[in-house]
Design a protein around this motif. Sequence first.
Motif, PDB file in Angstrom:
ATOM      1  N   GLY A  93     -19.960  74.328 -12.119  1.00 17.75           N
ATOM      2  CA  GLY A  93     -19.831  73.727 -10.802  1.00 17.75           C
ATOM      3  C   GLY A  93     -20.801  74.378  -9.831  1.00 17.75           C
ATOM      4  O   GLY A  93     -21.329  75.454 -10.084  1.00 17.75           O
ATOM      5  N   THR A  95     -19.944  75.172  -6.691  1.00 12.60           N
ATOM      6  CA  THR A  95     -19.224  75.994  -5.741  1.00 12.60           C
ATOM      7  C   THR A  95     -19.261  77.450  -6.188  1.00 12.60           C
ATOM      8  O   THR A  95     -18.834  77.770  -7.296  1.00 12.60           O
ATOM      9  CB  THR A  95     -17.763  75.532  -5.633  1.00 12.60           C
ATOM     10  OG1 THR A  95     -17.741  74.137  -5.342  1.00 12.60           O
ATOM     11  CG2 THR A  95     -17.030  76.300  -4.559  1.00 12.60           C
ATOM     12  N   GLU A  97     -18.240  81.287  -6.661  1.00 12.29           N
ATOM     13  CA  GLU A  97     -16.936  81.944  -6.786  1.00 12.29           C
ATOM     14  C   GLU A  97     -16.772  82.922  -5.620  1.00 12.29           C
ATOM     15  O   GLU A  97     -17.687  83.645  -5.262  1.00 12.29           O
ATOM     16  CB  GLU A  97     -16.864  82.702  -8.111  1.00 12.29           C
ATOM     17  CG  GLU A  97     -15.540  83.354  -8.338  1.00 12.29           C
ATOM     18  CD  GLU A  97     -15.484  84.082  -9.678  1.00 12.29           C
ATOM     19  OE1 GLU A  97     -14.512  84.813  -9.893  1.00 12.29           O
ATOM     20  OE2 GLU A  97     -16.394  83.916 -10.475  1.00 12.29           O
ATOM     21  N   LEU A 127      -4.889  77.419  -2.551  1.00 14.62           N
ATOM     22  CA  LEU A 127      -6.187  77.162  -3.171  1.00 14.62           C
ATOM     23  C   LEU A 127      -6.494  78.206  -4.242  1.00 14.62           C
ATOM     24  O   LEU A 127      -6.939  77.877  -5.340  1.00 14.62           O
ATOM     25  CB  LEU A 127      -7.297  77.171  -2.108  1.00 14.62           C
ATOM     26  CG  LEU A 127      -7.340  75.982  -1.163  1.00 14.62           C
ATOM     27  CD1 LEU A 127      -8.251  76.273   0.029  1.00 14.62           C
ATOM     28  CD2 LEU A 127      -7.802  74.735  -1.900  1.00 14.62           C
ATOM     29  N   GLY A 131      -6.200  76.673  -7.935  1.00 19.22           N
ATOM     30  CA  GLY A 131      -7.527  76.188  -8.289  1.00 19.22           C
ATOM     31  C   GLY A 131      -7.690  74.707  -7.964  1.00 19.22           C
ATOM     32  O   GLY A 131      -8.603  74.055  -8.462  1.00 19.22           O
ATOM     33  N   ALA A 132      -6.808  74.157  -7.133  1.00 20.58           N
ATOM     34  CA  ALA A 132      -6.868  72.738  -6.779  1.00 20.58           C
ATOM     35  C   ALA A 132      -8.003  72.498  -5.782  1.00 20.58           C
ATOM     36  O   ALA A 132      -8.461  73.413  -5.100  1.00 20.58           O
ATOM     37  CB  ALA A 132      -5.540  72.295  -6.178  1.00 20.58           C
ATOM     38  N   ARG A 133      -8.435  71.262  -5.696  1.00 25.37           N
ATOM     39  CA  ARG A 133      -9.452  70.870  -4.726  1.00 25.37           C
ATOM     40  C   ARG A 133      -8.890  70.981  -3.315  1.00 25.37           C
ATOM     41  O   ARG A 133      -7.693  70.837  -3.097  1.00 25.37           O
ATOM     42  CB  ARG A 133      -9.872  69.407  -4.937  1.00 25.37           C
ATOM     43  CG  ARG A 133     -10.556  69.071  -6.210  1.00 25.37           C
ATOM     44  CD  ARG A 133     -10.904  67.577  -6.299  1.00 25.37           C
ATOM     45  NE  ARG A 133      -9.784  66.707  -5.975  1.00 25.37           N
ATOM     46  CZ  ARG A 133      -9.640  66.044  -4.831  1.00 25.37           C
ATOM     47  NH1 ARG A 133     -10.542  66.126  -3.884  1.00 25.37           N
ATOM     48  NH2 ARG A 133      -8.591  65.277  -4.607  1.00 25.37           N
ATOM     49  N   VAL A 134      -9.767  71.211  -2.350  1.00 27.61           N
ATOM     50  CA  VAL A 134      -9.356  71.316  -0.949  1.00 27.61           C
ATOM     51  C   VAL A 134      -8.654  70.023  -0.514  1.00 27.61           C
ATOM     52  O   VAL A 134      -7.619  70.055   0.147  1.00 27.61           O
ATOM     53  CB  VAL A 134     -10.568  71.616  -0.037  1.00 27.61           C
ATOM     54  CG1 VAL A 134     -10.201  71.492   1.425  1.00 27.61           C
ATOM     55  CG2 VAL A 134     -11.116  72.994  -0.324  1.00 27.61           C
ATOM     56  N   GLY A 135      -9.216  68.875  -0.911  1.00 26.84           N
ATOM     57  CA  GLY A 135      -8.624  67.595  -0.531  1.00 26.84           C
ATOM     58  C   GLY A 135      -7.217  67.418  -1.076  1.00 26.84           C
ATOM     59  O   GLY A 135      -6.347  66.858  -0.409  1.00 26.84           O
ATOM     60  N   ALA A 136      -6.981  67.912  -2.300  1.00 30.58           N
ATOM     61  CA  ALA A 136      -5.652  67.797  -2.897  1.00 30.58           C
ATOM     62  C   ALA A 136      -4.662  68.704  -2.173  1.00 30.58           C
ATOM     63  O   ALA A 136      -3.514  68.319  -1.928  1.00 30.58           O
ATOM     64  CB  ALA A 136      -5.705  68.138  -4.386  1.00 30.58           C
ATOM     65  N   GLU A 158      -4.749  63.712  -7.059  1.00 25.34           N
ATOM     66  CA  GLU A 158      -6.161  64.001  -7.309  1.00 25.34           C
ATOM     67  C   GLU A 158      -7.011  62.750  -7.136  1.00 25.34           C
ATOM     68  O   GLU A 158      -6.510  61.679  -6.820  1.00 25.34           O
ATOM     69  CB  GLU A 158      -6.327  64.571  -8.727  1.00 25.34           C
ATOM     70  CG  GLU A 158      -5.671  65.930  -8.923  1.00 25.34           C
ATOM     71  CD  GLU A 158      -6.399  67.065  -8.217  1.00 25.34           C
ATOM     72  OE1 GLU A 158      -7.512  66.859  -7.701  1.00 25.34           O
ATOM     73  OE2 GLU A 158      -5.852  68.172  -8.175  1.00 25.34           O
ATOM     74  N   LYS A 159      -8.291  62.889  -7.410  1.00 26.07           N
ATOM     75  CA  LYS A 159      -9.230  61.775  -7.320  1.00 26.07           C
ATOM     76  C   LYS A 159      -8.873  60.681  -8.309  1.00 26.07           C
ATOM     77  O   LYS A 159      -8.280  60.937  -9.348  1.00 26.07           O
ATOM     78  CB  LYS A 159     -10.651  62.252  -7.627  1.00 26.07           C
ATOM     79  CG  LYS A 159     -11.262  63.128  -6.568  1.00 26.07           C
ATOM     80  CD  LYS A 159     -12.662  63.511  -7.004  1.00 26.07           C
ATOM     81  CE  LYS A 159     -13.401  64.286  -5.948  1.00 26.07           C
ATOM     82  NZ  LYS A 159     -14.738  64.673  -6.401  1.00 26.07           N
TER      83      LYS A 159
END
Length: 194
Positions: A93, A95, A97, A127, A131-136, A158-159
């Motif tokens: 990814g 992003t 760490e 978070l 380890g979830a997405r910020v949006g989730a 999720e998406k």
Amino acid sequence: FFDGKVRNGHTRRSYMRSVRHFLLWCEGRGLELSRIMAGDVGRYLSQLSGGPAKKKGTLAALRRYFRLLVERHICLINPASEAETVRYDVVEGKTPEITDSQFRAILAVIDPTTLVGLRDRLLVKTLAYTGARVGAVAGLERPHYYEAPGQWMLHFDEKRGKSREIPVAHDLKVLFDEYLEKSGIQDEKRRRNS
């Protein structure tokens, strides 16, 4: 077409931009829509500036666009279905760490004596623990934190309509319970509707 077929706004705008640029390119070469072939799509992609990700996104847009034209009998074939781009695989990814010291520095500036501070501390730790997405995480609502047999759980939307359930670690449960109690929503619906 794209408004009705592509739900994600960013993808829709990107697809529309890609198709417009391709059609302008074709117009500049005198190519009629119904006579565009896979070779034309290939030539366009090979001269397209940008990396593999951009070319792959453009090809995806063209495939969907020409699929519609075939369905509506404007074109006989989908020329983009045969065209290929360079293989593009993301191994990691993008992003970076966050280090343990950076994580502690973030928590240190959050004031846990206020309700907003408790909420922010809970979000940051959620978070980190899940380890979830910020949006989730931002989409969590009270019913998403619930008790399953023998374990407290978090439900994430999720998406692409997917969802996942993650058991809540003890440390995180303490933060959730403290925030919910101080915010006055502790007694709202605790069990997730099925």
